[in-house]
Design a protein around this motif. Structure first.
Motif, PDB file in Angstrom:
ATOM      1  N   ASP A  47       0.807  -1.220   0.000  1.00  0.00           N
ATOM      2  CA  ASP A  47       0.000   0.000   0.000  1.00  0.00           C
ATOM      3  C   ASP A  47       0.837   1.265   0.000  1.00  0.00           C
ATOM      4  N   LYS A  48       2.151   1.141  -0.210  1.00  0.00           N
ATOM      5  CA  LYS A  48       3.036   2.296  -0.131  1.00  0.00           C
ATOM      6  C   LYS A  48       3.605   2.593  -1.509  1.00  0.00           C
ATOM      7  N   GLU A  49       3.553   3.827  -1.907  1.00  0.00           N
ATOM      8  CA  GLU A  49       4.045   4.205  -3.226  1.00  0.00           C
ATOM      9  C   GLU A  49       5.566   4.238  -3.239  1.00  0.00           C
ATOM     10  N   ALA A  50       6.131   3.847  -4.349  1.00  0.00           N
ATOM     11  CA  ALA A  50       7.586   3.863  -4.488  1.00  0.00           C
ATOM     12  C   ALA A  50       8.072   5.280  -4.739  1.00  0.00           C
ATOM     13  N   PRO A  51       9.216   5.647  -4.131  1.00  0.00           N
ATOM     14  CA  PRO A  51       9.761   6.980  -4.399  1.00  0.00           C
ATOM     15  C   PRO A  51      10.422   7.028  -5.762  1.00  0.00           C
ATOM     16  N   ASP A  52      10.671   8.198  -6.240  1.00  0.00           N
ATOM     17  CA  ASP A  52      11.408   8.377  -7.492  1.00  0.00           C
ATOM     18  C   ASP A  52      12.875   8.117  -7.210  1.00  0.00           C
ATOM     19  N   VAL A  53      13.392   7.019  -7.767  1.00  0.00           N
ATOM     20  CA  VAL A  53      14.783   6.667  -7.499  1.00  0.00           C
ATOM     21  C   VAL A  53      15.628   6.732  -8.763  1.00  0.00           C
ATOM     22  N   GLU A  54      15.165   7.504  -9.727  1.00  0.00           N
ATOM     23  CA  GLU A  54      15.925   7.613 -10.960  1.00  0.00           C
ATOM     24  C   GLU A  54      17.175   8.463 -10.790  1.00  0.00           C
ATOM     25  N   ARG A 160       5.984  -1.422  -9.917  1.00  0.00           N
ATOM     26  CA  ARG A 160       6.889  -0.389  -9.418  1.00  0.00           C
ATOM     27  C   ARG A 160       8.276  -0.528 -10.025  1.00  0.00           C
ATOM     28  N   MET A 161       8.727  -1.776 -10.200  1.00  0.00           N
ATOM     29  CA  MET A 161      10.046  -1.967 -10.799  1.00  0.00           C
ATOM     30  C   MET A 161      10.029  -1.626 -12.288  1.00  0.00           C
ATOM     31  N   THR A 162       8.870  -1.721 -12.923  1.00  0.00           N
ATOM     32  CA  THR A 162       8.759  -1.280 -14.314  1.00  0.00           C
ATOM     33  C   THR A 162       8.903   0.231 -14.400  1.00  0.00           C
ATOM     34  N   LEU A 163       8.306   0.925 -13.434  1.00  0.00           N
ATOM     35  CA  LEU A 163       8.362   2.386 -13.424  1.00  0.00           C
ATOM     36  C   LEU A 163       9.719   2.891 -12.954  1.00  0.00           C
ATOM     37  N   HIS A 164      10.250   2.297 -11.911  1.00  0.00           N
ATOM     38  CA  HIS A 164      11.539   2.700 -11.342  1.00  0.00           C
ATOM     39  C   HIS A 164      12.523   1.537 -11.548  1.00  0.00           C
ATOM     40  N   ARG A 165      12.989   1.400 -12.757  1.00  0.00           N
ATOM     41  CA  ARG A 165      13.721   0.206 -13.159  1.00  0.00           C
ATOM     42  C   ARG A 165      15.054   0.084 -12.423  1.00  0.00           C
ATOM     43  N   PRO A 166      15.257  -1.033 -11.709  1.00  0.00           N
ATOM     44  CA  PRO A 166      16.533  -1.228 -11.017  1.00  0.00           C
ATOM     45  C   PRO A 166      17.605  -1.744 -11.967  1.00  0.00           C
ATOM     46  N   ASP A 167      18.847  -1.680 -11.515  1.00  0.00           N
ATOM     47  CA  ASP A 167      19.971  -2.260 -12.259  1.00  0.00           C
ATOM     48  C   ASP A 167      20.247  -3.686 -11.826  1.00  0.00           C
ATOM     49  N   LEU A 168      19.717  -4.070 -10.674  1.00  0.00           N
ATOM     50  CA  LEU A 168      19.924  -5.417 -10.143  1.00  0.00           C
ATOM     51  C   LEU A 168      18.757  -5.756  -9.229  1.00  0.00           C
ATOM     52  N   ILE A 169      18.286  -7.016  -9.311  1.00  0.00           N
ATOM     53  CA  ILE A 169      17.220  -7.517  -8.433  1.00  0.00           C
ATOM     54  C   ILE A 169      17.807  -8.614  -7.558  1.00  0.00           C
ATOM     55  N   VAL A 170      17.504  -8.594  -6.268  1.00  0.00           N
ATOM     56  CA  VAL A 170      17.915  -9.651  -5.340  1.00  0.00           C
ATOM     57  C   VAL A 170      16.646 -10.250  -4.733  1.00  0.00           C
ATOM     58  N   GLY A 171      16.447 -11.571  -4.901  1.00  0.00           N
ATOM     59  CA  GLY A 171      15.236 -12.228  -4.421  1.00  0.00           C
ATOM     60  C   GLY A 171      14.284 -12.435  -5.597  1.00  0.00           C
ATOM     61  N   PRO A 172      13.020 -12.791  -5.287  1.00  0.00           N
ATOM     62  CA  PRO A 172      12.420 -13.007  -3.977  1.00  0.00           C
ATOM     63  C   PRO A 172      12.693 -14.403  -3.425  1.00  0.00           C
ATOM     64  N   TYR A 173      11.966 -14.781  -2.382  1.00  0.00           N
ATOM     65  CA  TYR A 173      12.192 -16.058  -1.700  1.00  0.00           C
ATOM     66  C   TYR A 173      11.322 -17.185  -2.256  1.00  0.00           C
ATOM     67  N   GLU A 174      10.060 -16.905  -2.505  1.00  0.00           N
ATOM     68  CA  GLU A 174       9.127 -17.948  -2.912  1.00  0.00           C
ATOM     69  C   GLU A 174       9.415 -18.410  -4.338  1.00  0.00           C
ATOM     70  N   THR A 175       9.369 -19.721  -4.561  1.00  0.00           N
ATOM     71  CA  THR A 175       9.754 -20.284  -5.853  1.00  0.00           C
ATOM     72  C   THR A 175       8.899 -19.743  -6.995  1.00  0.00           C
ATOM     73  N   ASP A 176       7.579 -19.661  -6.792  1.00  0.00           N
ATOM     74  CA  ASP A 176       6.728 -19.178  -7.887  1.00  0.00           C
ATOM     75  C   ASP A 176       6.993 -17.708  -8.186  1.00  0.00           C
TER      76      ASP A 176
END
Length: 460
Positions: A47-54, A160-176
């Motif tokens: 429920d929390k909006e992502a900040p602008d991290v560009e 959110r990751m589409t909007l604020h695209r990271p250079d690296l993703i770590v995780g997630p935990y659940e297989t699906d």
């Protein structure tokens, strides 16, 4: 299982609970820049909006070397599987950390459940690595997303990751969710690290995916190599259940023995199938025939918690029947993590356990980490704390040395960390060196119980 004596006094339970609660629920609302100074990464709930991290956070100076990008050909969607990734160093890296803190309803719980403790410790270990980082050629910003259980929640994370695209993703935990994140990373050409899960089915044709936990076949290969270095085949038995439950495991062991052996294999390992009920009879002899045949080493290829009863019963029976004989038992991490295996079994059966990470308390780096962790949080680190520390330091090392696609350029290079070492190889189902389904850490240790503690017996 016996526990290793702690080097520091344990904090009381209420202090531990308070510290973990604060760590998970009250993380400061900002991204982290580890190039200049340290703040806590932000945890984003559904429920929390992502900040602008560009852009770098206000007030942070990019204290870096200006890197020039190598002009490799652009990667397009029709180039799968990708044969080569560009060497891409940047001034600023954005990292998305996907952890299931389960903050929904957090304040309604009186206690932290095991999952929350596990990931709170992992997160705290990462914070220690951030704290210890002294500058670097690039600024690194970390945004932490809380991956709750529902698909709808994870849809929001991906949006959110589409909007604020990271250079690296770590995780997630659940297989699906890993599978979905891996697809997203491949489509958007973002490297992704999976610290926890191992599966050959998570992704395919995906050079962007790095799995830090080796597949089960790598465990088997490591144990088989150690057995072949120390025993002849007539001295070895592969143990399984007579009801056929272990047929797949045994077949995998025999196939890997054939495929990975440096010399032609003319003789398979002898399999010993055991009636589970016979292990429960106190005066029955289960292993007497094997001992008459001068067998010295037994391999239990069981890795699931569902196998714990059978493994424990075998070890207890071997301990009772071996008399003065010297025997050696090879097992999976199940034994290392079991609280049913007492110190007498560990000492007298020469148990050899294969695992990809292990914190040796005699290691000076581990001792420094323990002290710093205790000073900061008021409790001792767990295995997950060491793991979070190593994962973060591995990322720092790779980004500093090779840039965004560092996992690709680290192939066949050994990276030594505090609790583990990483040796990246390509994994493929097609037996084709030019094809990559994903990249995988294949480094494993053989651990044994010597004196009063576990120790690394074999280092690659």
């Amino acid at each position: 299982m016996t526990s290793v004596p702690n080097l520091l006094p344990q904090s009381n339970g209420s202090k531990l609970l308070l510290g973990l609660t604060i760590l998970v629920a009250l993380v400061a609302c900002s991204t982290s820049s580890v190039a200049t100074r340290t703040k806590s990464p932000e945890i984003l709930t559904p429920d929390k909006e992502a900040p602008d991290v560009e852009k770098p956070m206000p007030g942070f100076r990019v204290d870096t070397i200006r890197w020039t990008l190598v002009s490799d050909p652009p990667i397009t969607s029709d180039m799968a599987p990708v044969e080569r990734l560009p060497s891409e160093k940047q001034d600023v890296y954005e990292i998305a950390l996907l952890i299931p803190f389960r903050t929904t309803g957090f304040y309604d719980n009186a206690d932290l459940d095991a999952n929350k403790q596990k990931f709170a410790h992992f997160y705290a270990g990462m914070k220690q690595a951030i704290k210890n980082r002294r500058g670097g050629p690039a600024q690194i910003n970390i945004t932490t997303y809380d991956t709750n259980r529902s698909d709808a929640d994870f849809d929001k994370v991906l949006s959110r990751m589409t909007l604020h695209r990271p250079d690296l993703i770590v995780g997630p935990y659940e297989t699906d969710l890993i599978s979905r994140a891996a697809t997203f990373a491949k489509e958007n050409r973002i490297p992704i690290i999976s610290p926890w899960r191992a599966s050959t089915r998570i992704t395919r044709d995906n050079v962007y995916f790095l799995q830090l936990r080796p597949n089960i076949t790598e465990y088997y290969a490591k144990i088989i190599a150690h057995i072949n270095d120390n025993f002849n085949r007539r001295e070895v038995r592969i143990l399984g259940r007579k009801n056929g439950e272990d047929a797949g495991k045994i077949r995998a062991v025999q196939e890997i023995n054939q495929e990975r052996s440096p010399l032609p294999v003319t003789e398979a390992f002898t399999t010993m199938l055991i009636d589970k009920d016979s292990l429960m009879v106190a005066d029955s002899l289960v292993f007497d025939r094997a001992f008459e045949q001068q067998v010295k080493a037994f391999f239990l290829p069981h890795f699931s918690s569902r196998d714990e009863d059978f493994v424990y019963s075998c070890l207890r029976k071997l301990y009772a029947e071996k008399a003065e004989r010297e025997v050696f038992i090879y097992t999976m991490p199940l034994v290392l993590n079991s609280d049913r295996i007492d110190i007498n079994i560990l000492k007298n059966l020469n148990i050899r356990i294969c695992e990809y990470r292990f914190a040796d308390l005699r290691n000076p780096e581990i001792q420094r980490f323990r002290q710093s962790y205790f000073d900061d949080f008021g409790w001792l680190p767990t295995e997950d704390s060491y793991f979070g520390f190593d994962v973060m330091n591995f990322i720092f090392y790779g980004l500093d040395k090779y840039g965004k696609y560092f996992h690709y350029y680290l192939e066949n290079e050994l990276v030594d960390l505090a609790q583990m070492s990483v040796y990246i190889e390509r994994f493929t189902r097609e037996k084709d060196d030019d094809h990559i389904d994903y990249m995988m850490n294949s480094h494993l240790y053989i651990i044994s119980f010597e004196g009063e503690r576990f120790t690394i017996r074999d280092i690659r």
